[in-house]
Design a protein around this motif. Sequence first.
Motif, short mmCIF file in Angstrom:
data_model
loop_
_atom_site.label_atom_id
_atom_site.label_comp_id
_atom_site.label_asym_id
_atom_site.label_seq_id
_atom_site.Cartn_x
_atom_site.Cartn_y
_atom_site.Cartn_z
N LEU A 1 26.34 -36.43 -9.95
CA LEU A 1 26.51 -36.04 -11.35
C LEU A 1 25.79 -34.72 -11.56
O LEU A 1 24.96 -34.31 -10.76
N ILE A 2 26.16 -34.05 -12.64
CA ILE A 2 25.56 -32.77 -13.00
C ILE A 2 24.63 -33.01 -14.18
O ILE A 2 25.01 -33.66 -15.16
N ILE A 3 23.41 -32.47 -14.09
CA ILE A 3 22.44 -32.56 -15.16
C ILE A 3 22.24 -31.15 -15.71
O ILE A 3 21.92 -30.23 -14.95
N ARG A 4 22.47 -30.98 -17.00
CA ARG A 4 22.21 -29.69 -17.63
C ARG A 4 20.81 -29.69 -18.21
O ARG A 4 20.42 -30.64 -18.90
N LYS B 1 19.89 -42.09 -0.37
CA LYS B 1 18.75 -41.41 -0.99
C LYS B 1 19.29 -40.50 -2.08
O LYS B 1 20.46 -40.12 -2.07
N LEU B 2 18.43 -40.12 -3.03
CA LEU B 2 18.82 -39.20 -4.09
C LEU B 2 18.34 -37.80 -3.77
O LEU B 2 17.19 -37.62 -3.35
N ILE B 3 19.21 -36.82 -3.99
CA ILE B 3 18.86 -35.42 -3.80
C ILE B 3 19.24 -34.67 -5.07
O ILE B 3 20.36 -34.79 -5.56
N LEU B 4 18.29 -33.89 -5.60
CA LEU B 4 18.53 -33.05 -6.76
C LEU B 4 18.48 -31.61 -6.31
O LEU B 4 17.51 -31.14 -5.73
N THR B 5 19.60 -30.88 -6.54
CA THR B 5 19.66 -29.47 -6.15
C THR B 5 20.08 -28.62 -7.33
O THR B 5 20.74 -29.10 -8.25
N LYS B 6 19.69 -27.37 -7.30
CA LYS B 6 20.04 -26.43 -8.36
C LYS B 6 21.36 -25.79 -8.05
O LYS B 6 21.73 -25.57 -6.94
#
Length: 60
Positions: A37-40, A55-60
């Motif tokens: 999903l995209i987080i603004r 696993k969860l990965i958060l990238t810009k």
Amino acid sequence: MNQPSRAARINEADANRPDPAAPVVDSITLMSGRRELIIRHGAESYRLRVTASNKLILTK
């Protein structure tokens, strides 16, 4: 010796501990069955995705 003081170690431990008043959201609920999903955040967008190893990965 370059070891941090006991007070510094305690402060570091507190900094890594989650805020007990912070809301908790289960990742299954957050992801709604999707793999990403995209987080603004302001003008920026971040992608949160579930990897093949779950696993969860958060990238810009």
